[in-house]
Write an enzyme that holds these catalytic residues in place. Structure first.
Site, mmCIF file in Angstrom:
data_model
loop_
_atom_site.group_PDB
_atom_site.id
_atom_site.type_symbol
_atom_site.label_atom_id
_atom_site.label_comp_id
_atom_site.label_asym_id
_atom_site.label_seq_id
_atom_site.Cartn_x
_atom_site.Cartn_y
_atom_site.Cartn_z
ATOM 1 N N ASP A 38 0.822 -1.215 0.000
ATOM 2 C CA ASP A 38 0.000 0.000 0.000
ATOM 3 C C ASP A 38 0.854 1.263 0.000
ATOM 4 O O ASP A 38 0.430 2.302 0.510
ATOM 5 C CB ASP A 38 -0.911 -0.008 1.230
ATOM 6 N N LYS A 82 -6.233 -0.499 6.902
ATOM 7 C CA LYS A 82 -5.031 -0.202 7.707
ATOM 8 C C LYS A 82 -4.953 1.289 8.006
ATOM 9 O O LYS A 82 -5.312 2.117 7.161
ATOM 10 C CB LYS A 82 -3.794 -0.640 6.931
ATOM 11 N N GLU A 115 -2.610 -0.201 13.920
ATOM 12 C CA GLU A 115 -1.145 -0.169 13.766
ATOM 13 C C GLU A 115 -0.518 1.005 14.509
ATOM 14 O O GLU A 115 -0.398 2.101 13.970
ATOM 15 C CB GLU A 115 -0.779 -0.082 12.276
ATOM 16 N N GLU A 127 2.705 2.041 15.186
ATOM 17 C CA GLU A 127 4.121 1.739 14.899
ATOM 18 C C GLU A 127 5.017 2.566 15.806
ATOM 19 O O GLU A 127 4.869 3.781 15.898
ATOM 20 C CB GLU A 127 4.456 2.038 13.434
ATOM 21 N N LYS A 175 -1.288 -4.645 14.429
ATOM 22 C CA LYS A 175 -0.040 -4.640 13.651
ATOM 23 C C LYS A 175 0.996 -3.800 14.391
ATOM 24 O O LYS A 175 1.085 -2.588 14.190
ATOM 25 C CB LYS A 175 -0.308 -4.057 12.256
ATOM 26 N N SER A 218 2.875 -8.665 8.415
ATOM 27 C CA SER A 218 2.228 -7.759 7.470
ATOM 28 C C SER A 218 3.352 -6.867 6.970
ATOM 29 O O SER A 218 3.437 -5.690 7.313
ATOM 30 C CB SER A 218 1.133 -6.957 8.178
ATOM 31 N N TYR A 268 5.051 6.211 4.968
ATOM 32 C CA TYR A 268 4.548 5.175 4.070
ATOM 33 C C TYR A 268 3.811 5.753 2.886
ATOM 34 O O TYR A 268 3.315 6.831 2.913
ATOM 35 C CB TYR A 268 3.624 4.201 4.829
HETATM 36 P P1 13P Z 1 7.239 -2.344 6.600
HETATM 37 O O1 13P Z 1 7.127 -3.828 6.747
HETATM 38 O O2 13P Z 1 8.037 -1.921 5.401
HETATM 39 O O3 13P Z 1 7.638 -1.654 7.863
HETATM 40 O O4 13P Z 1 5.774 -1.797 6.255
HETATM 41 C C1 13P Z 1 4.673 -2.385 6.736
HETATM 42 C C2 13P Z 1 3.582 -1.389 6.768
HETATM 43 O O5 13P Z 1 2.545 -1.607 6.182
HETATM 44 C C3 13P Z 1 3.768 -0.159 7.544
HETATM 45 O O6 13P Z 1 2.556 0.503 7.687
#
Ligand code: 13P
Length: 362
Positions: free
Chosen positions: A28, A146, A188, A190, A230, A303, A362
Protein backbone atom coordinates in the site's frame (compact mmCIF):
# COMPACT_ATOMS: atom_id res chain seq x y z
CA UNK A 1 -24.72 0.30 8.56
CA UNK A 2 -24.11 -0.85 12.11
CA UNK A 3 -21.36 -2.86 13.68
CA UNK A 4 -23.93 -5.51 14.64
CA UNK A 5 -24.91 -5.93 10.99
CA UNK A 6 -21.31 -6.87 10.12
CA UNK A 7 -20.28 -8.64 13.34
CA UNK A 8 -20.19 -12.18 11.94
CA UNK A 9 -18.57 -11.18 8.70
CA UNK A 10 -15.89 -9.16 10.54
CA UNK A 11 -15.01 -12.15 12.71
CA UNK A 12 -14.89 -14.40 9.66
CA UNK A 13 -12.63 -12.01 7.74
CA UNK A 14 -10.29 -11.56 10.70
CA UNK A 15 -10.11 -15.34 11.23
CA UNK A 16 -9.27 -15.87 7.54
CA UNK A 17 -6.45 -13.33 7.80
CA UNK A 18 -5.19 -15.24 10.84
CA UNK A 19 -4.83 -18.56 8.97
CA UNK A 20 -1.82 -20.57 10.23
CA UNK A 21 1.32 -20.23 8.11
CA UNK A 22 0.18 -17.02 6.44
CA UNK A 23 0.48 -13.27 6.70
CA UNK A 24 -0.21 -10.09 4.78
CA UNK A 25 1.59 -8.42 1.91
CA UNK A 26 1.66 -4.67 2.61
CA UNK A 27 1.68 -3.27 -0.93
CA UNK A 28 0.00 0.00 0.00
CA UNK A 29 2.89 2.37 -0.63
CA UNK A 30 1.63 5.82 -1.52
CA UNK A 31 2.56 7.12 -4.97
CA UNK A 32 5.46 9.04 -3.46
CA UNK A 33 6.82 6.08 -1.51
CA UNK A 34 6.63 3.60 -4.40
CA UNK A 35 8.43 6.27 -6.42
CA UNK A 36 11.39 6.01 -4.04
CA UNK A 37 11.42 2.21 -4.46
CA UNK A 38 11.28 2.53 -8.23
CA UNK A 39 14.02 5.15 -8.25
CA UNK A 40 16.33 2.67 -6.50
CA UNK A 41 15.87 0.21 -9.40
CA UNK A 42 15.89 2.83 -12.17
CA UNK A 43 12.17 2.57 -12.98
CA UNK A 44 9.99 5.59 -13.76
CA UNK A 45 7.17 6.25 -11.30
CA UNK A 46 4.45 6.19 -13.98
CA UNK A 47 0.95 4.82 -13.58
CA UNK A 48 1.84 2.13 -16.14
CA UNK A 49 4.83 0.96 -14.12
CA UNK A 50 2.85 0.91 -10.88
CA UNK A 51 0.20 -1.16 -12.69
CA UNK A 52 2.86 -3.52 -14.02
CA UNK A 53 4.53 -4.03 -10.64
CA UNK A 54 1.26 -4.62 -8.82
CA UNK A 55 0.14 -7.02 -11.56
CA UNK A 56 3.36 -8.94 -10.90
CA UNK A 57 2.38 -9.23 -7.24
CA UNK A 58 -1.22 -10.27 -8.00
CA UNK A 59 -0.23 -12.93 -10.55
CA UNK A 60 2.52 -14.61 -8.54
CA UNK A 61 1.58 -18.30 -8.78
CA UNK A 62 0.94 -19.95 -5.43
CA UNK A 63 1.18 -16.72 -3.45
CA UNK A 64 -1.99 -17.52 -1.50
CA UNK A 65 -0.27 -20.44 0.21
CA UNK A 66 1.54 -17.94 2.45
CA UNK A 67 -0.32 -14.68 1.87
CA UNK A 68 -3.89 -14.45 3.19
CA UNK A 69 -4.40 -10.77 2.43
CA UNK A 70 -2.89 -7.83 0.59
CA UNK A 71 -3.06 -4.17 1.62
CA UNK A 72 -3.50 -1.81 -1.31
CA UNK A 73 -3.25 1.92 -1.87
CA UNK A 74 -6.41 3.58 -3.19
CA UNK A 75 -5.07 3.87 -6.74
CA UNK A 76 -4.45 0.11 -6.90
CA UNK A 77 -7.87 -0.78 -5.48
CA UNK A 78 -9.53 0.90 -8.45
CA UNK A 79 -6.85 0.10 -11.04
CA UNK A 80 -6.95 -2.42 -13.88
CA UNK A 81 -4.11 -4.91 -14.25
CA UNK A 82 -2.13 -5.64 -17.40
CA UNK A 83 -3.95 -8.98 -17.69
CA UNK A 84 -6.75 -9.12 -20.24
CA UNK A 85 -9.56 -11.62 -19.84
CA UNK A 86 -12.67 -11.62 -22.02
CA UNK A 87 -14.10 -8.15 -22.35
CA UNK A 88 -11.08 -6.17 -21.20
CA UNK A 89 -8.38 -5.79 -18.57
CA UNK A 90 -8.99 -7.52 -15.23
CA UNK A 91 -9.10 -5.26 -12.19
CA UNK A 92 -6.13 -5.89 -9.88
CA UNK A 93 -8.57 -6.62 -7.06
CA UNK A 94 -10.04 -9.52 -9.02
CA UNK A 95 -6.62 -11.08 -9.64
CA UNK A 96 -5.87 -11.15 -5.92
CA UNK A 97 -9.33 -12.41 -5.01
CA UNK A 98 -9.25 -15.12 -7.70
CA UNK A 99 -6.18 -16.48 -5.91
CA UNK A 100 -8.05 -16.49 -2.59
CA UNK A 101 -6.18 -13.45 -1.25
CA UNK A 102 -8.37 -10.96 0.62
CA UNK A 103 -8.06 -7.33 -0.25
CA UNK A 104 -7.39 -4.54 2.23
CA UNK A 105 -6.99 -0.82 1.86
CA UNK A 106 -4.85 1.84 3.53
CA UNK A 107 -7.37 4.42 4.75
CA UNK A 108 -5.29 6.89 6.74
CA UNK A 109 -4.28 10.07 4.96
CA UNK A 110 -0.83 10.37 6.50
CA UNK A 111 0.56 12.07 9.59
CA UNK A 112 0.85 15.74 10.54
CA UNK A 113 2.72 17.59 13.28
CA UNK A 114 0.90 17.29 16.61
CA UNK A 115 0.40 20.74 18.17
CA UNK A 116 1.40 20.81 21.83
CA UNK A 117 3.55 17.68 21.61
CA UNK A 118 7.33 17.36 21.30
CA UNK A 119 9.14 18.21 18.06
CA UNK A 120 8.75 15.40 15.52
CA UNK A 121 5.62 13.95 17.09
CA UNK A 122 2.62 13.42 14.85
CA UNK A 123 -1.06 12.55 14.69
CA UNK A 124 -2.65 10.48 11.97
CA UNK A 125 -5.24 12.13 9.71
CA UNK A 126 -8.16 10.71 7.73
CA UNK A 127 -11.17 10.46 10.05
CA UNK A 128 -13.26 13.06 8.23
CA UNK A 129 -15.22 11.33 5.48
CA UNK A 130 -13.83 7.93 6.50
CA UNK A 131 -17.23 6.22 6.75
CA UNK A 132 -18.09 7.23 3.18
CA UNK A 133 -14.70 6.14 1.85
CA UNK A 134 -14.91 2.83 3.71
CA UNK A 135 -18.33 2.16 2.21
CA UNK A 136 -16.93 2.77 -1.29
CA UNK A 137 -13.93 0.51 -0.61
CA UNK A 138 -16.21 -2.26 0.65
CA UNK A 139 -18.32 -1.99 -2.50
CA UNK A 140 -15.13 -2.42 -4.55
CA UNK A 141 -14.26 -5.62 -2.67
CA UNK A 142 -12.05 -4.48 0.22
CA UNK A 143 -12.71 -6.35 3.46
CA UNK A 144 -10.08 -4.92 5.79
CA UNK A 145 -8.28 -1.63 6.37
CA UNK A 146 -5.03 -0.20 7.71
CA UNK A 147 -4.32 2.99 9.65
CA UNK A 148 -0.69 3.67 10.54
CA UNK A 149 -0.16 5.78 13.65
CA UNK A 150 3.49 6.60 14.33
CA UNK A 151 5.25 7.05 17.66
CA UNK A 152 8.89 7.74 18.37
CA UNK A 153 11.16 7.16 21.33
CA UNK A 154 13.77 9.77 22.24
CA UNK A 155 15.95 10.69 25.19
CA UNK A 156 14.18 14.08 25.39
CA UNK A 157 10.83 12.63 26.35
CA UNK A 158 9.18 11.03 23.30
CA UNK A 159 6.63 9.70 23.22
CA UNK A 160 4.78 12.39 25.14
CA UNK A 161 1.58 11.49 26.91
CA UNK A 162 -0.26 13.68 24.41
CA UNK A 163 1.12 11.73 21.47
CA UNK A 164 0.30 8.36 23.03
CA UNK A 165 -3.25 9.38 23.89
CA UNK A 166 -3.96 11.11 20.58
CA UNK A 167 -2.64 8.24 18.44
CA UNK A 168 -4.46 5.61 20.50
CA UNK A 169 -7.71 7.57 20.28
CA UNK A 170 -7.36 8.07 16.51
CA UNK A 171 -6.78 4.34 16.03
CA UNK A 172 -9.87 3.53 18.08
CA UNK A 173 -12.12 5.97 16.19
CA UNK A 174 -10.82 4.65 12.87
CA UNK A 175 -11.36 1.04 14.00
CA UNK A 176 -14.95 1.62 15.08
CA UNK A 177 -15.76 3.56 11.91
CA UNK A 178 -14.38 0.83 9.66
CA UNK A 179 -16.23 -1.92 11.51
CA UNK A 180 -19.51 -0.10 10.94
CA UNK A 181 -18.79 -0.34 7.19
CA UNK A 182 -17.75 -4.02 7.23
CA UNK A 183 -13.97 -3.53 7.12
CA UNK A 184 -11.76 -5.32 9.65
CA UNK A 185 -9.44 -2.66 11.07
CA UNK A 186 -5.73 -3.33 11.34
CA UNK A 187 -4.72 -1.32 14.38
CA UNK A 188 -1.15 -0.17 13.77
CA UNK A 189 0.64 1.81 16.46
CA UNK A 190 4.12 1.74 14.90
CA UNK A 191 6.99 2.62 17.20
CA UNK A 192 9.82 3.77 14.96
CA UNK A 193 13.23 2.11 15.29
CA UNK A 194 14.93 5.54 15.13
CA UNK A 195 16.98 6.26 18.25
CA UNK A 196 19.66 4.76 20.48
CA UNK A 197 17.37 3.37 23.20
CA UNK A 198 17.79 -0.21 24.40
CA UNK A 199 15.28 -3.04 24.05
CA UNK A 200 14.01 -2.70 27.64
CA UNK A 201 13.09 0.94 26.93
CA UNK A 202 11.23 -0.07 23.78
CA UNK A 203 9.36 -2.73 25.75
CA UNK A 204 8.32 -0.27 28.47
CA UNK A 205 7.11 2.31 25.94
CA UNK A 206 5.31 -0.31 23.86
CA UNK A 207 3.49 -1.66 26.91
CA UNK A 208 2.28 1.85 27.68
CA UNK A 209 1.21 2.44 24.09
CA UNK A 210 -0.63 -0.88 23.72
CA UNK A 211 -2.38 -0.53 27.08
CA UNK A 212 -3.58 2.90 26.01
CA UNK A 213 -4.67 1.64 22.60
CA UNK A 214 -6.76 -1.21 24.04
CA UNK A 215 -8.26 1.18 26.59
CA UNK A 216 -9.34 3.48 23.75
CA UNK A 217 -10.69 0.58 21.69
CA UNK A 218 -12.84 -0.43 24.66
CA UNK A 219 -14.23 3.09 25.12
CA UNK A 220 -15.16 3.15 21.42
CA UNK A 221 -16.81 -0.27 21.57
CA UNK A 222 -14.51 -1.87 19.01
CA UNK A 223 -15.31 -5.56 18.40
CA UNK A 224 -11.96 -7.19 19.14
CA UNK A 225 -12.70 -10.52 17.41
CA UNK A 226 -13.14 -8.52 14.22
CA UNK A 227 -9.89 -6.56 14.53
CA UNK A 228 -6.16 -7.21 14.06
CA UNK A 229 -3.08 -5.69 15.68
CA UNK A 230 -0.04 -4.64 13.65
CA UNK A 231 2.76 -3.67 16.03
CA UNK A 232 6.47 -3.26 15.59
CA UNK A 233 8.60 -6.04 17.01
CA UNK A 234 10.10 -5.14 20.37
CA UNK A 235 13.71 -4.36 19.53
CA UNK A 236 16.44 -1.86 20.41
CA UNK A 237 16.65 1.47 18.56
CA UNK A 238 18.57 1.44 15.28
CA UNK A 239 21.48 3.39 16.86
CA UNK A 240 21.64 1.46 20.13
CA UNK A 241 25.21 0.20 20.68
CA UNK A 242 23.84 -3.10 22.06
CA UNK A 243 22.15 -4.93 19.21
CA UNK A 244 19.21 -7.15 20.18
CA UNK A 245 19.56 -10.82 19.30
CA UNK A 246 16.63 -12.51 17.56
CA UNK A 247 16.09 -14.55 20.74
CA UNK A 248 15.80 -11.36 22.80
CA UNK A 249 13.38 -9.86 20.29
CA UNK A 250 11.27 -13.02 20.57
CA UNK A 251 11.16 -12.97 24.36
CA UNK A 252 10.64 -9.22 24.82
CA UNK A 253 8.00 -9.05 22.09
CA UNK A 254 6.02 -11.91 23.55
CA UNK A 255 6.23 -10.46 27.06
CA UNK A 256 5.04 -7.07 25.83
CA UNK A 257 2.07 -8.57 23.99
CA UNK A 258 1.15 -10.97 26.79
CA UNK A 259 0.92 -8.02 29.18
CA UNK A 260 -1.25 -5.87 26.96
CA UNK A 261 -3.19 -7.55 24.12
CA UNK A 262 -6.54 -9.23 24.88
CA UNK A 263 -6.85 -12.89 23.91
CA UNK A 264 -9.98 -12.03 21.87
CA UNK A 265 -7.78 -10.45 19.17
CA UNK A 266 -7.34 -13.21 16.55
CA UNK A 267 -3.97 -12.22 15.14
CA UNK A 268 -0.98 -10.01 15.65
CA UNK A 269 0.69 -9.25 12.33
CA UNK A 270 4.03 -7.50 12.65
CA UNK A 271 5.42 -4.78 10.42
CA UNK A 272 9.04 -5.18 9.38
CA UNK A 273 9.95 -1.62 10.30
CA UNK A 274 13.32 -1.46 8.52
CA UNK A 275 14.67 -4.89 9.49
CA UNK A 276 16.52 -6.63 6.64
CA UNK A 277 14.54 -9.41 4.94
CA UNK A 278 16.18 -12.37 6.64
CA UNK A 279 16.39 -10.62 10.04
CA UNK A 280 12.65 -9.96 9.94
CA UNK A 281 11.95 -13.64 9.22
CA UNK A 282 14.31 -14.88 11.93
CA UNK A 283 12.84 -12.53 14.53
CA UNK A 284 9.29 -13.61 13.61
CA UNK A 285 10.39 -17.21 13.92
CA UNK A 286 11.79 -16.53 17.40
CA UNK A 287 8.61 -14.74 18.46
CA UNK A 288 6.64 -17.84 17.47
CA UNK A 289 9.03 -20.17 19.25
CA UNK A 290 8.58 -18.14 22.42
CA UNK A 291 4.81 -18.07 21.84
CA UNK A 292 4.56 -21.84 21.49
CA UNK A 293 6.41 -22.34 24.75
CA UNK A 294 4.14 -19.90 26.53
CA UNK A 295 0.91 -21.12 24.87
CA UNK A 296 0.10 -17.65 23.49
CA UNK A 297 -3.52 -17.24 22.34
CA UNK A 298 -3.05 -15.38 19.04
CA UNK A 299 -1.76 -16.17 15.55
CA UNK A 300 1.55 -14.30 15.27
CA UNK A 301 2.15 -13.51 11.62
CA UNK A 302 3.45 -10.75 9.41
CA UNK A 303 2.23 -7.76 7.47
CA UNK A 304 5.50 -6.81 5.83
CA UNK A 305 6.11 -4.19 3.20
CA UNK A 306 9.82 -3.70 2.73
CA UNK A 307 10.85 -7.16 4.00
CA UNK A 308 8.60 -8.88 1.44
CA UNK A 309 9.17 -6.69 -1.58
CA UNK A 310 12.82 -5.63 -1.54
CA UNK A 311 14.32 -8.61 -3.41
CA UNK A 312 11.20 -8.77 -5.55
CA UNK A 313 11.72 -5.20 -6.75
CA UNK A 314 15.42 -5.84 -7.36
CA UNK A 315 14.66 -9.00 -9.32
CA UNK A 316 11.96 -7.36 -11.39
CA UNK A 317 13.89 -4.13 -12.09
CA UNK A 318 11.10 -2.99 -14.40
CA UNK A 319 10.94 -6.04 -16.68
CA UNK A 320 11.86 -9.45 -15.26
CA UNK A 321 8.51 -10.81 -14.10
CA UNK A 322 9.76 -14.28 -13.24
CA UNK A 323 12.73 -13.11 -11.13
CA UNK A 324 10.47 -10.71 -9.24
CA UNK A 325 7.83 -13.35 -8.56
CA UNK A 326 10.37 -15.95 -7.47
CA UNK A 327 11.89 -13.52 -4.97
CA UNK A 328 8.46 -12.58 -3.60
CA UNK A 329 7.47 -16.20 -3.23
CA UNK A 330 10.73 -17.04 -1.44
CA UNK A 331 10.19 -14.36 1.20
CA UNK A 332 6.48 -15.21 1.52
CA UNK A 333 7.45 -18.84 2.14
CA UNK A 334 10.14 -17.88 4.68
CA UNK A 335 7.71 -15.70 6.61
CA UNK A 336 4.90 -18.23 6.36
CA UNK A 337 7.19 -20.77 7.98
CA UNK A 338 8.39 -18.21 10.52
CA UNK A 339 4.79 -17.61 11.55
CA UNK A 340 4.69 -21.29 12.52
CA UNK A 341 8.09 -21.13 14.22
CA UNK A 342 9.53 -23.64 11.73
CA UNK A 343 11.72 -21.41 9.54
CA UNK A 344 15.27 -22.66 8.99
CA UNK A 345 17.42 -19.51 8.73
CA UNK A 346 19.06 -19.25 5.33
CA UNK A 347 16.78 -21.81 3.68
CA UNK A 348 15.25 -19.17 1.38
CA UNK A 349 17.15 -16.61 -0.68
CA UNK A 350 17.18 -13.05 0.67
CA UNK A 351 18.95 -9.75 0.35
CA UNK A 352 20.85 -8.60 3.42
CA UNK A 353 20.50 -4.94 2.43
CA UNK A 354 19.49 -2.70 5.31
CA UNK A 355 15.93 -1.53 4.78
CA UNK A 356 16.03 1.00 7.59
CA UNK A 357 14.99 4.52 6.61
CA UNK A 358 15.19 7.26 9.23
CA UNK A 359 11.80 8.79 10.09
CA UNK A 360 10.05 6.46 7.65
CA UNK A 361 6.80 7.49 6.01
CA UNK A 362 4.55 5.18 4.07
P1 13P B 1 7.24 -2.34 6.60
O1 13P B 1 7.13 -3.83 6.75
O2 13P B 1 8.04 -1.92 5.40
O3 13P B 1 7.64 -1.65 7.86
O4 13P B 1 5.77 -1.80 6.25
C1 13P B 1 4.67 -2.38 6.74
C2 13P B 1 3.58 -1.39 6.77
O5 13P B 1 2.54 -1.61 6.18
C3 13P B 1 3.77 -0.16 7.54
O6 13P B 1 2.56 0.50 7.69
Amino acid sequence: MTLDFFREELAETAAALAAPGTGLLAADESTGTIGKRFEAIGVDNSEENRRAFRTLLATTPGLAEHISGVILYEETLFQDSTVTAGAGPSPLVDLFRDQGIRVGIKVDLGVEALAGALPGETWCTGLKGLAERAERYYARGARFAKWRAVLRISSDGCPSELSVRENAWGLARYARTCQEQGLVPIVEPEILMDGDHDIATTAAVQEWVLRTVYGALAVNGVFLEGSLLKPSMTTAGADCPERSSAGQVGEFTLRTLARTVPAAVPAILFLSGGLAEEDASICLNEINRAAHQAGAPWHLGFSFGRALQHSCLQGWAGSDLVAGQQALLARARANGEASLGTYQPGSQPSSDASLFVANYSY
